[in-house]
Design a protein around this motif. Structure first.
Motif, short mmCIF file in Angstrom:
data_model
loop_
_atom_site.label_atom_id
_atom_site.label_comp_id
_atom_site.label_asym_id
_atom_site.label_seq_id
_atom_site.Cartn_x
_atom_site.Cartn_y
_atom_site.Cartn_z
N ALA A 235 20.77 9.33 -50.97
CA ALA A 235 19.87 9.91 -49.58
C ALA A 235 21.25 10.15 -48.79
CB ALA A 235 19.05 10.29 -49.43
N PRO A 236 21.64 10.55 -47.21
CA PRO A 236 22.40 11.32 -45.94
C PRO A 236 22.14 10.11 -45.54
CG PRO A 236 21.41 12.66 -46.06
CD PRO A 236 20.90 12.21 -47.16
N MET A 237 22.05 8.21 -45.95
CA MET A 237 21.74 7.58 -44.60
C MET A 237 22.15 6.67 -43.58
SD MET A 237 18.63 5.08 -44.82
CE MET A 237 18.37 5.52 -45.99
N VAL A 238 23.75 6.80 -44.87
CA VAL A 238 24.58 6.45 -43.68
C VAL A 238 25.58 6.59 -42.38
CG1 VAL A 238 26.57 4.81 -43.33
CG2 VAL A 238 24.94 4.54 -45.23
N ARG A 239 26.21 6.84 -41.77
CA ARG A 239 26.75 6.68 -40.64
C ARG A 239 28.07 6.20 -40.98
NH1 ARG A 239 22.85 10.16 -41.82
NH2 ARG A 239 21.41 11.34 -40.16
N VAL A 240 28.40 7.20 -40.69
CA VAL A 240 30.54 6.71 -40.43
C VAL A 240 31.44 7.82 -38.96
CG1 VAL A 240 32.68 6.78 -41.10
CG2 VAL A 240 30.64 6.06 -42.91
N GLY A 241 31.83 7.29 -38.61
CA GLY A 241 32.80 7.39 -36.97
C GLY A 241 33.72 6.49 -36.84
N PHE A 242 34.18 7.36 -35.91
CA PHE A 242 35.66 6.25 -35.56
C PHE A 242 34.84 5.29 -33.84
CE2 PHE A 242 37.57 9.50 -38.49
CZ PHE A 242 38.84 8.66 -38.62
N LEU A 243 35.68 4.79 -33.71
CA LEU A 243 35.53 4.01 -32.60
C LEU A 243 36.79 4.31 -31.25
CD1 LEU A 243 35.39 -0.04 -33.73
CD2 LEU A 243 33.54 1.39 -32.79
N LYS A 244 35.91 4.00 -30.16
CA LYS A 244 37.03 4.92 -28.78
C LYS A 244 38.28 3.55 -29.00
CE LYS A 244 33.15 5.67 -25.68
NZ LYS A 244 32.64 5.40 -24.16
N GLU A 245 38.58 2.73 -29.36
CA GLU A 245 39.27 1.81 -30.23
C GLU A 245 39.10 1.14 -30.37
OE1 GLU A 245 40.59 0.61 -25.88
OE2 GLU A 245 38.62 -1.04 -26.17
N SER A 246 40.28 0.64 -31.20
CA SER A 246 40.60 -0.33 -32.31
C SER A 246 40.20 -1.57 -32.15
CB SER A 246 41.66 -0.24 -33.21
OG SER A 246 42.69 -1.00 -32.34
N MET A 247 39.47 -2.57 -32.71
CA MET A 247 38.65 -3.69 -32.66
C MET A 247 39.25 -4.64 -34.06
SD MET A 247 34.42 -3.30 -31.26
CE MET A 247 34.57 -1.89 -29.53
N ARG A 248 39.19 -5.98 -33.18
CA ARG A 248 39.09 -7.17 -34.16
C ARG A 248 37.44 -7.55 -34.36
NH1 ARG A 248 40.94 -12.21 -31.40
NH2 ARG A 248 40.08 -11.34 -29.50
N ALA A 249 37.40 -7.60 -35.81
CA ALA A 249 36.13 -8.32 -35.43
C ALA A 249 35.31 -9.00 -35.37
CB ALA A 249 36.19 -9.02 -37.31
N ILE A 250 36.16 -9.79 -34.42
CA ILE A 250 34.71 -10.67 -33.27
C ILE A 250 35.17 -10.26 -32.01
CG2 ILE A 250 36.89 -11.71 -32.42
CD1 ILE A 250 35.97 -15.12 -32.27
N GLU A 251 35.84 -8.86 -32.30
CA GLU A 251 35.55 -8.05 -30.74
C GLU A 251 33.97 -6.98 -31.44
OE1 GLU A 251 39.32 -7.31 -28.65
OE2 GLU A 251 39.08 -6.26 -30.17
N LEU A 252 34.33 -6.88 -32.08
CA LEU A 252 32.83 -5.53 -32.38
C LEU A 252 31.63 -6.82 -32.87
CD1 LEU A 252 31.68 -2.74 -33.22
CD2 LEU A 252 32.55 -3.68 -35.94
N ALA A 253 31.30 -7.47 -33.29
CA ALA A 253 30.23 -8.55 -32.81
C ALA A 253 30.30 -8.48 -31.65
CB ALA A 253 30.50 -9.35 -34.66
N ALA A 254 30.79 -8.76 -31.36
CA ALA A 254 30.20 -9.22 -29.59
C ALA A 254 29.70 -8.03 -28.92
CB ALA A 254 31.73 -10.32 -28.54
N THR A 255 30.62 -6.94 -29.54
CA THR A 255 29.75 -5.33 -28.72
C THR A 255 28.95 -5.36 -29.37
OG1 THR A 255 32.14 -4.76 -28.72
CG2 THR A 255 30.30 -2.66 -28.62
N ALA A 256 28.02 -5.39 -30.99
CA ALA A 256 26.94 -5.36 -31.02
C ALA A 256 26.21 -5.68 -30.28
CB ALA A 256 26.78 -5.22 -32.88
N ALA A 257 26.51 -7.92 -30.60
CA ALA A 257 25.15 -8.11 -29.70
C ALA A 257 25.49 -8.00 -28.79
CB ALA A 257 26.20 -9.63 -29.98
N GLU A 258 26.17 -7.22 -27.40
CA GLU A 258 25.38 -7.04 -26.41
C GLU A 258 25.30 -5.76 -26.48
OE1 GLU A 258 28.35 -5.62 -22.14
OE2 GLU A 258 29.21 -6.39 -23.95
N LEU A 259 25.11 -4.84 -27.04
CA LEU A 259 24.68 -3.48 -26.83
C LEU A 259 23.82 -3.38 -27.33
CD1 LEU A 259 27.63 -1.09 -28.75
CD2 LEU A 259 26.64 -1.55 -25.98
N LEU A 260 23.14 -4.15 -28.79
CA LEU A 260 21.49 -4.05 -28.97
C LEU A 260 20.85 -5.69 -28.83
CD1 LEU A 260 23.03 -3.80 -32.48
CD2 LEU A 260 21.99 -1.67 -31.00
#
Length: 253
Positions: free
Chosen positions: A129-154
């Motif tokens: 089923a079409p469960m997953v969504r895939v897209g492009f971030l506004k700008e490239s990030m390191r893993a730790i930056e994406l983790a911090a962004t997720a913590a903040e946004l969620l």
């Protein structure tokens, strides 16, 4: 007058129940389809607490993401949320995996939260089923930056592993999607954000060069509740729609 059936039919139109996965149990699970509805409580989980508040507020119907009846059972006793619904004369419509895959559902909302562009609904070998969504971030990030962004946004405490390279593309799957790591790697996507993942999912992700972020089942799915409530309020202006307080079952030190 709005009935339980009317609400069911509307949800079926925006997130068809026929799209639920085989293991699921979505739909009208408790109540009378012909009952008139004047007040709807919308929540992630139908628990004793949310049922109690719904009863206090005079709700006729509860709409939830997680099914109030999921696993087979032979008894329905006092203290069970479904029993409380019946005793309180309330109905329950639950939209689970059908709302995960639907356009504008759980995973599209997650993609919006992360401001993904060129978003595609993706089926995988593990989940046809079409469960997953895939897209492009506004700008490239390191893993730790994406983790911090997720913590903040969620507003979440996240666990993560580093795929070893910068991240431009992100796959999102609310709830339990840690076992999709190999599928995401096969798609050539840089990172996967989901709710639940176990230790071996992180090992696999690291070995496959995929950054994996587990931000919590509750935290990745609770955003859909207010979105669904707004849609119901717009569709049924004669009905009062409210969100009972939803406590986080999983606690963190």
């Amino acid at each position: 007058m709005t009935t339980v059936r009317d609400v069911y039919d509307y949800i079926d139109a925006i997130a068809p129940f026929s799209g639920q996965m085989d293991f699921d149990n979505s739909g009208l699970l408790v109540g009378d389809p012909n009952k008139v509805v004047q007040k709807i409580a919308v929540c992630l989980d139908i628990t004793c607490d949310t049922v109690g508040e719904a009863m206090e507020q005079g709700a006729d119907l509860m709409v939830s993401h997680h099914p109030v009846l999921f696993k087979a059972r032979k008894k329905l006793l006092q203290g069970d949320p479904a029993y409380l619904l019946v005793s309180g004369g309330m109905s329950a419509v639950c939209a689970h995996t059908n709302l995960d895959v639907a356009v504008g559902g759980v995973n599209d909302v997650l993609a919006e939260i992360f401001s993904l562009s060129k978003v595609e609904a993706v089926s995988t070998e593990s989940v046809p089923a079409p469960m997953v969504r895939v897209g492009f971030l506004k700008e490239s990030m390191r893993a730790i930056e994406l983790a911090a962004t997720a913590a903040e946004l969620l507003s979440a405490k996240v666990r993560w592993c580093d795929g070893g390279h910068s991240i431009e593309t992100l796959a999102v799957c609310g709830g339990s999607g840690g076992d999709l790591v190999a599928d995401v790697a096969a798609l050539g996507v840089d990172a996967l954000l989901t709710g639940d993942a176990d230790y071996h999912d992180f090992l696999d992700a690291e070995q496959l060069g995929v950054t994996l972020i587990a931000a919590g089942h509750f935290e990745t799915e609770i955003p859909i509740v207010s979105v669904l409530a707004q849609k119901l309020a717009e569709r049924f202006p004669d009905v009062q729609v409210f969100l009972p307080e939803q406590k986080r079952t999983v606690k963190y030190l």
